[in-house]
Design a protein around this motif. Structure first.
Motif, short mmCIF file in Angstrom:
data_model
loop_
_atom_site.label_atom_id
_atom_site.label_comp_id
_atom_site.label_asym_id
_atom_site.label_seq_id
_atom_site.Cartn_x
_atom_site.Cartn_y
_atom_site.Cartn_z
N UNK A 51 -5.64 -8.01 6.17
CA UNK A 51 -4.65 -8.14 5.10
C UNK A 51 -4.69 -6.97 4.12
N UNK A 52 -5.53 -6.00 4.39
CA UNK A 52 -5.62 -4.84 3.52
C UNK A 52 -4.36 -3.98 3.66
N UNK A 53 -3.94 -3.33 2.59
CA UNK A 53 -2.78 -2.43 2.70
C UNK A 53 -3.10 -1.23 3.59
N UNK A 54 -2.07 -0.71 4.23
CA UNK A 54 -2.24 0.45 5.10
C UNK A 54 -2.25 1.71 4.24
N UNK A 55 -3.40 2.37 4.18
CA UNK A 55 -3.54 3.56 3.35
C UNK A 55 -3.16 4.79 4.16
N UNK A 106 6.64 1.09 11.46
CA UNK A 106 5.85 0.13 10.70
C UNK A 106 6.67 -1.12 10.42
N UNK A 107 6.03 -2.27 10.51
CA UNK A 107 6.68 -3.53 10.18
C UNK A 107 7.04 -3.55 8.70
N UNK A 108 8.18 -4.15 8.39
CA UNK A 108 8.61 -4.22 7.00
C UNK A 108 7.72 -5.10 6.15
N UNK A 109 6.94 -5.96 6.78
CA UNK A 109 6.09 -6.89 6.03
C UNK A 109 4.76 -6.28 5.62
N UNK A 110 4.42 -5.14 6.19
CA UNK A 110 3.11 -4.57 5.89
C UNK A 110 3.17 -3.78 4.57
N UNK A 111 2.12 -3.87 3.81
CA UNK A 111 2.03 -3.13 2.54
C UNK A 111 1.46 -1.74 2.81
N UNK A 112 2.17 -0.72 2.39
CA UNK A 112 1.76 0.67 2.58
C UNK A 112 1.34 1.25 1.23
N UNK A 113 0.17 1.88 1.21
CA UNK A 113 -0.36 2.49 -0.02
C UNK A 113 -0.62 3.96 0.23
N UNK A 114 0.06 4.82 -0.55
CA UNK A 114 -0.13 6.26 -0.41
C UNK A 114 -1.35 6.67 -1.22
N UNK A 115 -2.29 7.32 -0.53
CA UNK A 115 -3.53 7.76 -1.19
C UNK A 115 -3.59 9.27 -1.31
N UNK A 116 -2.49 9.93 -1.01
CA UNK A 116 -2.46 11.37 -1.12
C UNK A 116 -1.17 11.95 -0.58
N UNK A 117 -0.88 13.21 -0.96
CA UNK A 117 0.33 13.88 -0.48
C UNK A 117 -0.05 15.31 -0.08
N UNK A 118 0.46 15.71 1.08
CA UNK A 118 0.23 17.05 1.58
C UNK A 118 1.24 17.98 0.92
N UNK A 119 0.73 18.95 0.18
CA UNK A 119 1.58 19.91 -0.53
C UNK A 119 1.07 21.32 -0.27
#
Length: 678
Positions: free
Chosen positions: A576-580, A664-677
């Motif tokens: 149940x953890x968010x997808x990082x 990705x399934x619409x029900x899954x929680x996605x968490x951004x932990x960084x951005x490539x710049x």
């Protein structure tokens, strides 16, 4: 229905009718002769078979013949007790065979029953019981032997399937024979009871209803009863003998007559000894030379002829061997075509690692290979081809290599008397060993001794034995190169398998929309990124939907991945953890989008090396940060550039997972932990 099916049905119905409806005596005589014919035919067939399974229908035939014989006993008993006559066959056996002497006939009948019941039937029953038990106990070992031969490449899948079916049929046959032997035993007991009932019942009926004297009633009904018993027990004896022959036959590749000729008379000189004993018996006993001399002479002459034939056969074989050796020396024949064969997967090891593959030394590598193939099939949907396992004296004693299509892709070194210990992150100075690198994942590890194993486990180390290290390494290598192992032939086999359950999908897709080669390219793309292709029905449906408008296998792969979004989401989410994930900045997305070029066959990314290097470094810094925190590196990008981003970073960051929003399934929680710049 075929004629044979109708004949069996009417025959069984007729047997039941015989027990109820009185039959004329002339018909009884015909049926009794047919009974003798059946018994003789069964005996001759059992002598001609080379292995028990060639007469696999014997238990069922035994049951039918036994019921038929008992039905005849009921019919003849009815005729004897009601008419005092049961046909010419019964009368002949009662008067001609036993010379009209009821006492002699009864004694002969008892001897036949005793021989059948105590000797043949009892022995056949015991042999069938033991054979059934040993066959069932040996089934697991035989199955493992077949799997080992299959993995070693000695036999093909078809041959393995045939041998497994044969083992199952043998178990079923001996189990059925164990039960069928009880029929013969019961038939012998029933024969004695029926004869006694006929004698006693006939004696009473003859004196009370037919007004016969005591002597006349006893003589008539005893002769008829004994004749009926003999005409039934002689076929029963033949069938019992056939039962014993079937259950005691071993698979020698020849019939009984050939086996006796080859094995009993394979020592001609022993016949001289037998001849001398027979002649000595005639000289030293009242038997006389006149009787023993012709027999001894015939046996001695037979031994001489067999000895001469054996010498001629040995001479011919010796000449053939010499001729073959001469031809080999002159021509040295060798199949060049066989040298062109390349095994899909090879596992070679030095002589020091032979114990892990040798079952006689406790090695279980073959069993582990079987489990690896099952695991890959379940996880990836790929049928791993036969893995060729061989020793190679050119390698170091403890070294092994793994080859894919003849090219070495991985290697390693084992210490069989040690365990591989991997640190949990905090090293314990008390755990001492030989420093090494875990071959499957490249982690630092130690080879520790048996005495150090318990201490390492208490300190939190992951400790595995040498065979497990090899199995894990081989599994990861196969997963990493799965896309190389899936060719057009393997794809055709998968398509045929899906067609058995989903014929409409396959008929619409292949070859109307895509060729086998196109399907193979899409499946290989999925395997290349470790996406399972087990759900082939869903994959084929997506290809059928988009294959008419799109021919580029790479774009089709993206459509297929979108149709497998639930599978891909479950593959990478952690409960149940968010997808990082790590995302890419709009600037980089625009750079990649602007540099995508299209040709006649497919699209490709053409970006200058300096920009590529900057993107590599930016992604690598974000990925390293995730790995340090113990998280799986996942890069989330736009659907239109996912494939090109993956191909861009694959040479330097092969283990980074690249996903698109469509996967990705619409029900899954996605968490951004960084951005490539940049």
């Amino acid at each position: 229905m075929r004629f044979s099916d109708l004949a069996i049905i009417f025959a069984v119905i007729g047997i039941v009718i015989m027990m109820v409806i009185p039959l004329p005596t002339w018909l009884l005589s015909i049926l009794l002769i047919i009974n003798i014919c059946f018994a003789l035919m069964i005996l001759l067939v059992s002598m001609q078979t080379t292995e028990p399974l060639q007469f696999s229908i014997f238990p069922s035939i035994l049951l039918i013949v036994t019921i038929y014989r008992l039905a005849l006993n009921v019919s003849t008993t009815r005729s004897i007790l009601s008419e005092g006559y049961a046909g010419k066959v019964v009368e002949t056996f009662g008067e001609f065979v036993v010379r009209g002497n009821a006492v002699v006939g009864f004694i002969v009948f008892l001897i036949l029953v005793i021989v059948q019941f105590l000797v043949i039937t009892k022995g056949s029953e015991r042999v069938a019981e033991v054979a059934a038990r040993f066959t069932l106990d040996a089934m697991p070992g035989k199955q493992m032997s077949i799997d080992a031969d299959l993995n070693a490449g000695i036999i093909t899948e078809v041959e393995a399937k045939e041998r497994r079916e044969k083992i199952q049929k043998e178990a079923d046959f001996y189990g059925a024979m164990d039960g069928a032997a009880k029929f013969v035993k019961g038939d012998a007991i029933a024969g004695i009871v029926i004869v006694l009932v006929n004698i006693i019942g006939g004696f009473i009926i003859g004196m009370v209803q037919m007004d016969l004297s005591f002597q006349e009633a006893m003589s008539r009904f005893t002769l008829l009863s004994v004749g009926d018993g003999l005409v039934s027990q002689i076929p029963a004896l033949l069938v019992s003998t056939a039962t014993g022959l079937v259950v005691t036959r071993a698979a020698t590749g020849s019939n009984l007559g050939q086996d006796i000729a080859k094995q009993v008379f394979s020592y001609p000189k022993l016949l001289y000894i037998v001849s001398g004993v027979i002649l000595l018996m005639g000289l030293s006993t009242p038997i006389g030379v006149a009787l023993t001399l012709p027999i001894a002479s015939f046996i001695a002459y037979s031994g001489y002829r067999l000895d001469q034939l054996a010498k001629q056969e040995d001479k011919v074989l010796e000449e053939q061997d010499d001729q073959q050796e001469t031809e080999e020396d002159v021509r040295s024949p060798e199949s060049v075509l066989d040298l062109l064969q390349v095994d899909p997967i090879e596992f070679e090891f030095g002589y020091g690692l032979i114990p892990i593959a040798d079952t006689n030394q406790g090695g279980d590598l073959l069993d582990r290979v079987i489990m690896i193939r099952r695991q890959i099939a379940l996880e990836m949907g790929l049928v791993v081809p036969v893995i060729r396992i061989r020793d190679n004296i050119q390698l170091k004693p403890n070294e092994y290599v793994i080859k894919i299509k003849g090219n070495e892709v991985a290697d390693g070194e084992l210490l069989l008397d040690h365990y591989l210990a991997m640190s949990p992150g905090i090293d314990d100075e008390d755990v001492q060993g030989i420093e090494t690198t875990e071959p499957a994942f490249g982690l630092p590890a130690l080879w520790i001794s048996e005495e150090m194993k318990e201490k390492a486990e208490l300190s939190g180390y992951t400790v595995v034995d040498a065979p497990s290290v090899v199995a894990t390494h081989l599994t990861e290598v196969i997963k990493r190169h799965a896309h190389e192992l899936l060719g057009r032939q393997e794809t055709k086999a998968l398509v045929d398998k899906v067609k058995e359950n989903y014929p409409a999908i396959v008929e619409e897709l292949v070859p109307q929309v895509l060729t086998i080669g196109d399907v193979q390219k899409v499946l290989a793309n999925l395997l290349r990124e470790k996406v399972s292709i087990r759900n082939l029905a869903t994959i084929f449906e997506a290809l059928a939907d988009y294959g008419q408008a799109v021919r580029d296998p790479n774009i089709l792969t993206e459509y297929v991945r979108a149709s497998l979004k639930r599978q891909i989401t479950n593959q990478f989410k952690d409960g149940n953890e968010p997808l990082r994930v790590v995302t890419i900045s709009p600037e980089i997305e625009n750079i990649i989008t602007e540099n995508i070029h299209q040709d006649d066959q497919s699209s490709y990314l053409a970006i200058n090396p300096e920009t590529s290097q900057q993107i590599y470094q930016a992604i690598h810094s974000q990925v390293a940060r995730l790995i340090e925190t113990g998280q799986m590196p996942i890069l989330l990008v736009a659907p239109n550039i996912r494939y090109h981003v993956r191909r861009l970073i694959e040479p330097v960051l092969p283990d980074v997972v690249v996903l698109s929003y469509n996967e990705l399934e619409s029900t899954i929680e996605v968490q951004s932990v960084g951005m490539v710049e940049l």
